[in-house]
Every structure is written in structure tokens, then in C-alpha cells.
Design a protein around this motif. Structure first.
Motif, mmCIF file in Angstrom:
data_model
loop_
_atom_site.group_PDB
_atom_site.id
_atom_site.type_symbol
_atom_site.label_atom_id
_atom_site.label_comp_id
_atom_site.label_asym_id
_atom_site.label_seq_id
_atom_site.Cartn_x
_atom_site.Cartn_y
_atom_site.Cartn_z
ATOM 1 N N LEU A 1 -9.072 10.920 13.621
ATOM 2 C CA LEU A 1 -8.687 10.201 12.412
ATOM 3 C C LEU A 1 -8.648 8.697 12.677
ATOM 4 O O LEU A 1 -8.978 7.898 11.817
ATOM 5 C CB LEU A 1 -7.324 10.695 11.935
ATOM 6 N N LEU A 2 -8.271 8.325 13.882
ATOM 7 C CA LEU A 2 -8.115 6.921 14.247
ATOM 8 C C LEU A 2 -9.080 6.536 15.363
ATOM 9 O O LEU A 2 -9.486 7.385 16.162
ATOM 10 C CB LEU A 2 -6.686 6.661 14.728
ATOM 11 N N VAL A 3 -9.395 5.264 15.442
ATOM 12 C CA VAL A 3 -10.264 4.773 16.517
ATOM 13 C C VAL A 3 -9.634 5.058 17.876
ATOM 14 O O VAL A 3 -10.327 5.416 18.824
ATOM 15 C CB VAL A 3 -10.554 3.264 16.330
ATOM 16 N N SER A 4 -8.312 4.946 17.965
ATOM 17 C CA SER A 4 -7.653 5.176 19.259
ATOM 18 C C SER A 4 -7.882 6.603 19.754
ATOM 19 O O SER A 4 -8.046 6.829 20.957
ATOM 20 C CB SER A 4 -6.161 4.873 19.164
ATOM 21 N N THR A 5 -7.920 7.583 18.877
ATOM 22 C CA THR A 5 -8.168 8.959 19.323
ATOM 23 C C THR A 5 -9.650 9.195 19.602
ATOM 24 O O THR A 5 -9.999 10.027 20.438
ATOM 25 C CB THR A 5 -7.649 9.991 18.308
ATOM 26 N N SER A 6 -10.513 8.470 18.930
ATOM 27 C CA SER A 6 -11.946 8.642 19.173
ATOM 28 C C SER A 6 -12.332 8.187 20.576
ATOM 29 O O SER A 6 -13.340 8.644 21.122
ATOM 30 C CB SER A 6 -12.781 7.893 18.129
ATOM 31 N N LEU B 1 -19.162 19.298 18.525
ATOM 32 C CA LEU B 1 -19.206 18.870 17.132
ATOM 33 C C LEU B 1 -18.082 17.872 16.929
ATOM 34 O O LEU B 1 -16.924 18.176 17.224
ATOM 35 C CB LEU B 1 -19.027 20.067 16.211
ATOM 36 N N ILE B 2 -18.431 16.663 16.466
ATOM 37 C CA ILE B 2 -17.419 15.632 16.266
ATOM 38 C C ILE B 2 -17.337 15.259 14.789
ATOM 39 O O ILE B 2 -18.296 15.399 14.042
ATOM 40 C CB ILE B 2 -17.693 14.374 17.119
ATOM 41 N N GLY B 3 -16.183 14.788 14.392
ATOM 42 C CA GLY B 3 -15.993 14.352 13.019
ATOM 43 C C GLY B 3 -14.685 13.592 12.881
ATOM 44 O O GLY B 3 -13.936 13.432 13.837
ATOM 45 N N GLY B 4 -14.433 13.126 11.687
ATOM 46 C CA GLY B 4 -13.217 12.380 11.402
ATOM 47 C C GLY B 4 -13.532 11.015 10.836
ATOM 48 O O GLY B 4 -14.673 10.553 10.857
ATOM 49 N N ALA B 5 -12.507 10.393 10.320
ATOM 50 C CA ALA B 5 -12.665 9.112 9.642
ATOM 51 C C ALA B 5 -13.232 8.023 10.542
ATOM 52 O O ALA B 5 -13.947 7.141 10.081
ATOM 53 C CB ALA B 5 -11.315 8.663 9.074
ATOM 54 N N ALA B 6 -12.944 8.096 11.827
ATOM 55 C CA ALA B 6 -13.361 7.035 12.753
ATOM 56 C C ALA B 6 -14.753 7.286 13.339
ATOM 57 O O ALA B 6 -15.211 6.516 14.182
ATOM 58 C CB ALA B 6 -12.346 6.924 13.884
ATOM 59 N N ILE B 7 -15.437 8.321 12.899
ATOM 60 C CA ILE B 7 -16.694 8.734 13.527
ATOM 61 C C ILE B 7 -17.892 8.426 12.636
ATOM 62 O O ILE B 7 -17.856 8.661 11.433
ATOM 63 C CB ILE B 7 -16.662 10.247 13.823
ATOM 64 N N ASN B 8 -18.946 7.912 13.253
ATOM 65 C CA ASN B 8 -20.203 7.691 12.532
ATOM 66 C C ASN B 8 -21.369 8.065 13.454
ATOM 67 O O ASN B 8 -21.185 8.392 14.625
ATOM 68 C CB ASN B 8 -20.317 6.242 12.038
ATOM 69 N N ARG B 9 -22.557 8.040 12.912
ATOM 70 C CA ARG B 9 -23.759 8.446 13.661
ATOM 71 C C ARG B 9 -23.954 7.598 14.918
ATOM 72 O O ARG B 9 -24.312 8.102 15.981
ATOM 73 C CB ARG B 9 -24.979 8.348 12.751
ATOM 74 N N ARG B 10 -23.731 6.310 14.805
ATOM 75 C CA ARG B 10 -23.901 5.415 15.958
ATOM 76 C C ARG B 10 -22.978 5.816 17.110
ATOM 77 O O ARG B 10 -23.379 5.855 18.272
ATOM 78 C CB ARG B 10 -23.636 3.980 15.516
ATOM 79 N N GLN C 1 -11.152 9.085 23.251
ATOM 80 C CA GLN C 1 -11.085 10.217 24.181
ATOM 81 C C GLN C 1 -12.369 11.049 24.162
ATOM 82 O O GLN C 1 -12.667 11.758 25.114
ATOM 83 C CB GLN C 1 -9.891 11.109 23.839
ATOM 84 N N MET C 2 -13.128 10.977 23.081
ATOM 85 C CA MET C 2 -14.315 11.815 22.939
ATOM 86 C C MET C 2 -15.358 11.593 24.032
ATOM 87 O O MET C 2 -15.844 12.563 24.611
ATOM 88 C CB MET C 2 -14.923 11.656 21.556
ATOM 89 N N PRO C 3 -15.719 10.355 24.356
ATOM 90 C CA PRO C 3 -16.698 10.184 25.436
ATOM 91 C C PRO C 3 -16.182 10.708 26.771
ATOM 92 O O PRO C 3 -16.951 11.233 27.583
ATOM 93 C CB PRO C 3 -16.953 8.684 25.499
ATOM 94 N N LEU C 4 -14.886 10.610 26.997
ATOM 95 C CA LEU C 4 -14.315 11.116 28.244
ATOM 96 C C LEU C 4 -14.462 12.628 28.327
ATOM 97 O O LEU C 4 -14.736 13.179 29.399
ATOM 98 C CB LEU C 4 -12.841 10.726 28.343
ATOM 99 N N ILE C 5 -14.314 13.311 27.200
ATOM 100 C CA ILE C 5 -14.470 14.762 27.176
ATOM 101 C C ILE C 5 -15.919 15.148 27.460
ATOM 102 O O ILE C 5 -16.189 16.054 28.253
ATOM 103 C CB ILE C 5 -13.985 15.324 25.829
ATOM 104 N N VAL C 6 -16.859 14.446 26.841
ATOM 105 C CA VAL C 6 -18.281 14.721 27.091
ATOM 106 C C VAL C 6 -18.604 14.496 28.566
ATOM 107 O O VAL C 6 -19.268 15.323 29.200
ATOM 108 C CB VAL C 6 -19.183 13.844 26.190
ATOM 109 N N GLN C 7 -18.123 13.413 29.123
ATOM 110 C CA GLN C 7 -18.375 13.110 30.533
ATOM 111 C C GLN C 7 -17.783 14.183 31.449
ATOM 112 O O GLN C 7 -18.415 14.591 32.421
ATOM 113 C CB GLN C 7 -17.796 11.742 30.891
ATOM 114 N N GLU C 8 -16.587 14.639 31.138
ATOM 115 C CA GLU C 8 -15.938 15.648 31.975
ATOM 116 C C GLU C 8 -16.660 16.997 31.892
ATOM 117 O O GLU C 8 -16.836 17.677 32.911
ATOM 118 C CB GLU C 8 -14.467 15.801 31.583
#
Length: 79
Positions: A13-18, A38-47, A20-27
Motif C-alpha cells: 500500500l505504501l512505498v515503504s512496504t514496497s 505476483l505484486i500489486g498495491g497502490a505503490a506498484i507500477n509496471r516500471r 521489501q519486494m526486491p529483497l524477497i525476489v533476491q532472497e
């Protein structure tokens, strides 16, 4: 893994939580785990999705996919 999952869904929902996503992919990549994400939420875009798809010098092979809503995510995963 414990429940037989075949994919991982992440929402931010927030940029601060987003952040963590690259860290999860890396791990997942580091451990050799091959789950599509699959990612989503207000803070997420294609880029953002494209950026976290890359780990070091390669693409995370199972893939990172974007869905703007839960219902779109469900439809995408049932195809």
C-alpha cells in the motif's frame, strides 16, 4: 513450501512496504527457489515490477507479474 504453494503474492500500500519486494525476489533467487511472484498495491507500477525482476546480472526466471486488483490477480493466476 510448507503448504504446497505454487506462487507468491505481495502487496504494498505504501512505498515503504514496497521496498521489501526486491529483497524477497533476491532472497528467493539466492536460495534457488522458483516461485512466480505476483505484486500489486497502490505503490506498484509496471516500471517498479520490471526493476525488481532483475537480480544482479540476470532475470529472476519464474517471473514477476503485476496486478492492480485482487480480482485481476485471481484471474491471471487461474489461466
Amino acid at each position: 513450501m510448507e503448504v504446497g504453494a505454487n506462487a507468491i503474492g505481495l502487496s504494498a500500500l505504501l512505498v515503504s512496504t514496497s521496498k521489501q519486494m526486491p529483497l524477497i525476489v533476491q532472497e528467493l533467487d539466492r536460495r534457488g527457489l522458483k516461485f512466480p511472484i505476483l505484486i500489486g498495491g497502490a505503490a506498484i507500477n509496471r516500471r517498479f515490477g520490471r526493476r525488481i525482476l532483475f537480480v544482479d546480472d540476470h532475470i529472476y526466471e519464474p517471473g514477476v507479474f503485476i496486478a492492480k486488483t485482487r480480482s485481476r490477480a485471481s484471474r491471471r493466476w487461474t489461466r
